[in-house]
Design a protein around this motif. Structure first.
Motif, PDB file in Angstrom:
ATOM      1  N   GLY A 150       0.829  -1.208   0.000  1.00 37.96           N
ATOM      2  CA  GLY A 150       0.000   0.000   0.000  1.00 37.96           C
ATOM      3  C   GLY A 150       0.857   1.249   0.000  1.00 37.96           C
ATOM      4  N   ILE A 151       0.218   2.395   0.224  1.00 39.53           N
ATOM      5  CA  ILE A 151       0.937   3.666   0.249  1.00 39.53           C
ATOM      6  C   ILE A 151       0.404   4.547   1.374  1.00 39.53           C
ATOM      7  CG2 ILE A 151       1.491   3.698  -2.215  1.00 39.53           C
ATOM      8  CD1 ILE A 151      -0.847   5.684  -2.548  1.00 39.53           C
ATOM      9  N   VAL A 152       1.217   5.477   1.806  1.00 40.93           N
ATOM     10  CA  VAL A 152       0.769   6.537   2.694  1.00 40.93           C
ATOM     11  C   VAL A 152       0.028   7.560   1.838  1.00 40.93           C
ATOM     12  CG1 VAL A 152       1.494   8.382   4.247  1.00 40.93           C
ATOM     13  CG2 VAL A 152       2.715   6.194   4.250  1.00 40.93           C
ATOM     14  N   LYS A 153      -1.147   7.970   2.285  1.00 41.77           N
ATOM     15  CA  LYS A 153      -1.943   8.927   1.515  1.00 41.77           C
ATOM     16  C   LYS A 153      -1.447  10.347   1.787  1.00 41.77           C
ATOM     17  CE  LYS A 153      -6.085   5.991   1.650  1.00 41.77           C
ATOM     18  NZ  LYS A 153      -7.496   5.888   2.127  1.00 41.77           N
ATOM     19  N   LEU A 154      -0.594  10.822   0.918  1.00 41.07           N
ATOM     20  CA  LEU A 154      -0.006  12.141   1.090  1.00 41.07           C
ATOM     21  C   LEU A 154      -0.975  13.241   0.677  1.00 41.07           C
ATOM     22  CD1 LEU A 154       3.572  11.515  -0.373  1.00 41.07           C
ATOM     23  CD2 LEU A 154       2.814  11.297   2.000  1.00 41.07           C
ATOM     24  N   LYS A 155      -0.862  14.381   1.343  1.00 44.67           N
ATOM     25  CA  LYS A 155      -1.612  15.559   0.940  1.00 44.67           C
ATOM     26  C   LYS A 155      -0.919  16.195  -0.262  1.00 44.67           C
ATOM     27  CE  LYS A 155      -3.075  16.566   5.675  1.00 44.67           C
ATOM     28  NZ  LYS A 155      -3.061  17.556   6.783  1.00 44.67           N
ATOM     29  N   PRO A 156      -1.652  16.957  -1.078  1.00 47.78           N
ATOM     30  CA  PRO A 156      -1.021  17.586  -2.254  1.00 47.78           C
ATOM     31  C   PRO A 156       0.226  18.385  -1.917  1.00 47.78           C
ATOM     32  CG  PRO A 156      -3.405  17.774  -2.414  1.00 47.78           C
ATOM     33  CD  PRO A 156      -3.114  17.175  -1.063  1.00 47.78           C
ATOM     34  N   ARG A 157       0.205  19.126  -0.815  1.00 47.13           N
ATOM     35  CA  ARG A 157       1.362  19.961  -0.492  1.00 47.13           C
ATOM     36  C   ARG A 157       2.575  19.123  -0.107  1.00 47.13           C
ATOM     37  NH1 ARG A 157       0.134  23.944   4.184  1.00 47.13           N
ATOM     38  NH2 ARG A 157       2.393  24.190   4.215  1.00 47.13           N
ATOM     39  N   GLU A 158       2.335  17.891   0.385  1.00 42.19           N
ATOM     40  CA  GLU A 158       3.447  17.034   0.780  1.00 42.19           C
ATOM     41  C   GLU A 158       4.265  16.546  -0.411  1.00 42.19           C
ATOM     42  OE1 GLU A 158       2.889  14.231   4.329  1.00 42.19           O
ATOM     43  OE2 GLU A 158       0.847  14.475   3.560  1.00 42.19           O
ATOM     44  N   ARG A 159       3.658  16.571  -1.592  1.00 47.04           N
ATOM     45  CA  ARG A 159       4.357  16.067  -2.776  1.00 47.04           C
ATOM     46  C   ARG A 159       5.511  16.981  -3.183  1.00 47.04           C
ATOM     47  NH1 ARG A 159       1.513  11.759  -4.075  1.00 47.04           N
ATOM     48  NH2 ARG A 159      -0.702  11.695  -3.535  1.00 47.04           N
ATOM     49  N   LYS A 160       5.555  18.171  -2.588  1.00 47.86           N
ATOM     50  CA  LYS A 160       6.681  19.077  -2.835  1.00 47.86           C
ATOM     51  C   LYS A 160       7.770  18.924  -1.780  1.00 47.86           C
ATOM     52  CE  LYS A 160       3.654  22.655  -4.806  1.00 47.86           C
ATOM     53  NZ  LYS A 160       3.200  24.070  -4.652  1.00 47.86           N
ATOM     54  N   TYR A 161       7.474  18.171  -0.737  1.00 44.04           N
ATOM     55  CA  TYR A 161       8.425  18.041   0.358  1.00 44.04           C
ATOM     56  C   TYR A 161       9.669  17.271  -0.085  1.00 44.04           C
ATOM     57  CZ  TYR A 161       4.733  19.469   3.671  1.00 44.04           C
ATOM     58  OH  TYR A 161       3.764  20.149   4.351  1.00 44.04           O
ATOM     59  N   LEU A 162      10.758  17.483   0.622  1.00 46.42           N
ATOM     60  CA  LEU A 162      12.005  16.809   0.315  1.00 46.42           C
ATOM     61  C   LEU A 162      12.182  15.514   1.100  1.00 46.42           C
ATOM     62  CD1 LEU A 162      14.435  19.885   0.211  1.00 46.42           C
ATOM     63  CD2 LEU A 162      13.134  18.843  -1.656  1.00 46.42           C
ATOM     64  N   HIS A 163      11.182  15.141   1.898  1.00 48.08           N
ATOM     65  CA  HIS A 163      11.332  13.910   2.663  1.00 48.08           C
ATOM     66  C   HIS A 163      10.378  12.797   2.240  1.00 48.08           C
ATOM     67  CE1 HIS A 163       8.607  15.875   6.005  1.00 48.08           C
ATOM     68  NE2 HIS A 163       7.915  15.453   4.999  1.00 48.08           N
ATOM     69  N   TRP A 164       9.689  12.955   1.133  1.00 50.89           N
ATOM     70  CA  TRP A 164       8.900  11.853   0.593  1.00 50.89           C
ATOM     71  C   TRP A 164       9.340  11.548  -0.843  1.00 50.89           C
ATOM     72  CZ3 TRP A 164       6.434   9.072   3.916  1.00 50.89           C
ATOM     73  CH2 TRP A 164       5.715   9.625   4.983  1.00 50.89           C
ATOM     74  N   ASP A 165      10.485  12.059  -1.258  1.00 49.44           N
ATOM     75  CA  ASP A 165      10.841  12.050  -2.683  1.00 49.44           C
ATOM     76  C   ASP A 165      11.852  10.974  -3.066  1.00 49.44           C
ATOM     77  OD1 ASP A 165      12.972  13.102  -1.341  1.00 49.44           O
ATOM     78  OD2 ASP A 165      13.183  14.899  -2.578  1.00 49.44           O
ATOM     79  N   ASN A 166      12.055   9.977  -2.193  1.00 53.79           N
ATOM     80  CA  ASN A 166      12.978   8.867  -2.477  1.00 53.79           C
ATOM     81  C   ASN A 166      14.415   9.341  -2.686  1.00 53.79           C
ATOM     82  OD1 ASN A 166      10.161   8.034  -4.131  1.00 53.79           O
ATOM     83  ND2 ASN A 166      10.953   6.514  -2.712  1.00 53.79           N
ATOM     84  N   LEU A 167      14.749  10.446  -2.043  1.00 51.40           N
ATOM     85  CA  LEU A 167      16.101  10.992  -2.116  1.00 51.40           C
ATOM     86  C   LEU A 167      16.587  11.383  -0.729  1.00 51.40           C
ATOM     87  CD1 LEU A 167      15.706  13.631  -4.995  1.00 51.40           C
ATOM     88  CD2 LEU A 167      16.702  11.363  -5.229  1.00 51.40           C
ATOM     89  N   LEU A 168      17.883  11.368  -0.557  1.00 53.40           N
ATOM     90  CA  LEU A 168      18.512  12.081   0.546  1.00 53.40           C
ATOM     91  C   LEU A 168      18.930  13.442   0.003  1.00 53.40           C
ATOM     92  CD1 LEU A 168      20.130  12.582   3.197  1.00 53.40           C
ATOM     93  CD2 LEU A 168      22.043  11.405   2.071  1.00 53.40           C
ATOM     94  N   THR A 169      18.504  14.514   0.646  1.00 51.35           N
ATOM     95  CA  THR A 169      18.920  15.850   0.236  1.00 51.35           C
ATOM     96  C   THR A 169      19.604  16.534   1.406  1.00 51.35           C
ATOM     97  OG1 THR A 169      17.145  16.078  -1.392  1.00 51.35           O
ATOM     98  CG2 THR A 169      18.171  18.107  -0.618  1.00 51.35           C
ATOM     99  N   ILE A 170      20.825  17.008   1.158  1.00 50.87           N
ATOM    100  CA  ILE A 170      21.616  17.682   2.183  1.00 50.87           C
ATOM    101  C   ILE A 170      21.718  19.160   1.827  1.00 50.87           C
ATOM    102  CG2 ILE A 170      23.788  17.706   3.462  1.00 50.87           C
ATOM    103  CD1 ILE A 170      24.323  14.885   2.436  1.00 50.87           C
ATOM    104  N   GLU A 171      21.379  20.016   2.773  1.00 52.30           N
ATOM    105  CA  GLU A 171      21.476  21.465   2.594  1.00 52.30           C
ATOM    106  C   GLU A 171      22.748  21.985   3.257  1.00 52.30           C
ATOM    107  OE1 GLU A 171      19.495  25.444   4.601  1.00 52.30           O
ATOM    108  OE2 GLU A 171      18.245  23.659   4.406  1.00 52.30           O
TER     109      GLU A 171
END
Length: 440
Positions: A150-171
């Motif tokens: 199954g999947i977690v039901k993300l909200k539309p705004r969460e799809r822009k987040y950097l922690h659901w994008d299957n990446l590690l992002t370092i700032e």
């Protein structure tokens, strides 16, 4: 025919790379340490390649000569972001920061502005090695065998987040960030702290909003503890279940891990009482955690910034904090009384100075913000930092098992003497938004 063979080979290599969990990156110019992947100012992120910078504008490669790994670095006069495609899990990240012929100043955050290293300064000619431990997550539900269910039901705004994008992002941020190298490797032994809650706990992506959850990792010893923040704005206990966020945690959490639970703000606003599902769900979660041999920590919701005529904080949360206190006692689980601690903290700040901890900003302080911001529920980074110190203080004072993993970044905290706002250090990220988070 040869073209097709080449295309197939590239596809196989990129697919294998996407599953890779160990990486060595040498940041800088044309000289590369043996066994490392070269990263230059032109290394723009490519998902097929599996790594790169989100934005290469403003990046600069500097080569000082000498050692191939630490003699060169990448820097910028604005925050820059490096991403890597890796599977979910906990990772140790070794960073070489500094300049073999100059000084540097670097702040490191990951994913949605999750604070890991603050104001790391190196003197001229110094390159330091720092380690951070990071939790990476995706939105896929898997059973114990790793099969997708199954999947977690993300909200539309969460799809822009950097922690659901299957990446590690370092700032990399601050006045003079200089990065020489990065080494990534999985950490299979760290205790994981899973955070559940609402907008006061979530890893907020946009300035000026922030929560205590995204500051918490800064106070733990790397390699020993990973903080996994699954909170989201606007959530109630019920919504957290309905969107399968808690299911994601149940499928990942291991014996010896920790589950922090803080709900109340939105449960109250949704028209529920503590007797109409809140207590029942909370006890169900506690029972499930006990079955999984997980350590529970209940956290009462912090107060809103509402003062009476005597400059005392007014309770706006009905009986939700009391309900959580009672359940913690009934079920014999740990309690962090952030509600009581925040009352002391905000009253010490006072009605006017406490605005510095919340999202109070004049019009046009941030992009697309024609009106002033005056939010008595949500915190800025300074307020989030002070609340995170409250959470850590409670762990230490109660001698929770986790307290032995608190780092030297925590030097004690007196609720009656908040840290001076003027001395708080937080170079802002590039992501900004005046729209307030869901919930209130």
């Amino acid at each position: 025919m040869k073209n097709w063979i080449g295309i197939i080979a590239i596809f196989i290599c990129s697919s294998m790379f996407a599953q890779q969990t160990n990486f060595k990156f040498d940041f800088g110019g044309s000289r590369t340490q043996e066994g490392f992947i070269p990263i230059t100012e032109h290394s723009k992120f490519d998902r097929k390649m599996g790594y790169g910078f989100m934005d290469i504008s403003g990046l600069k490669s500097v080569d000082r000569g000498g050692d191939a790994l630490t003699g060169d670095y990448i820097t910028s006069d604005k925050p820059f972001y490096f991403s890597v495609v890796i599977p979910e899990g906990n990772y140790d990240i070794k960073l070489n920061l500094g300049d073999s012929k100059g000084a540097s100043q670097t702040t490191v955050r990951v994913e949605n502005r999750r604070l890991m290293l603050d104001d790391v300064k190196t003197k001229e000619g110094e390159v330091v090695e720092k380690i951070i431990t990071v939790h990476i997550k995706d939105s896929i539900l898997r059973n114990q065998e790793g099969v997708e269910i199954g999947i977690v039901k993300l909200k539309p705004r969460e799809r822009k987040y950097l922690h659901w994008d299957n990446l590690l992002t370092i700032e990399f941020n601050d006045k003079a960030p200089k990065v020489c190298a990065i080494i990534l490797q999985p950490n299979k032994t760290a205790k994981t702290i899973y955070l559940t809650g609402d907008s006061t706990v979530v890893d907020a992506l946009y300035e000026p909003w922030a929560s205590w959850g995204q500051i918490l990792p800064y106070f733990f010893i790397p390699e020993e503890v990973a903080v996994a923040n699954y909170a989201e704005s606007g959530e109630t206990l019920k919504a957290f279940e309905d969107r399968h966020r808690i299911d994601k945690i149940w499928n990942k959490i291991k014996p010896g891990d920790y589950l922090f639970i803080q709900f109340g703000h939105n449960d109250q606003k949704s028209g529920n009482s503590t007797k109409s599902g809140y207590r029942k769900r909370l006890k169900e979660w506690i029972n499930k955690a006990k079955q999984l041999n997980v350590t529970l920590v209940l956290v009462t919701s912090m107060n809103r910034r509402v003062f009476d005529k005597n400059n005392k904080i007014v309770n706006t949360l009905d009986d939700f904090p009391d309900a959580m206190r009672e359940i913690a006692k009934e079920e014999n689980v740990y309690l962090i009384d952030l509600n009581a601690m925040s009352k002391t903290l905000f009253e010490a700040m006072g009605p006017e100075n406490s605005k510095k901890a919340f999202v109070y900003y004049p019009a046009n302080s941030y992009p697309n913000q024609p009106d002033a911001l005056a939010d008595d529920t949500h915190f800025n980074t300074y307020g989030a930092y002070e609340l995170a110190k409250c959470v850590v203080k409670s762990m230490v004072d109660q001698k929770l098992p986790l307290s032995k993993f608190i780092s030297k970044n925590y030097k004690g905290f007196d609720l009656n003497k908040p840290d001076p706002f003027e001395k708080f250090h937080w170079p802002e990220s590039v992501f900004m938004e005046s729209l307030k988070p869901d919930g209130n």
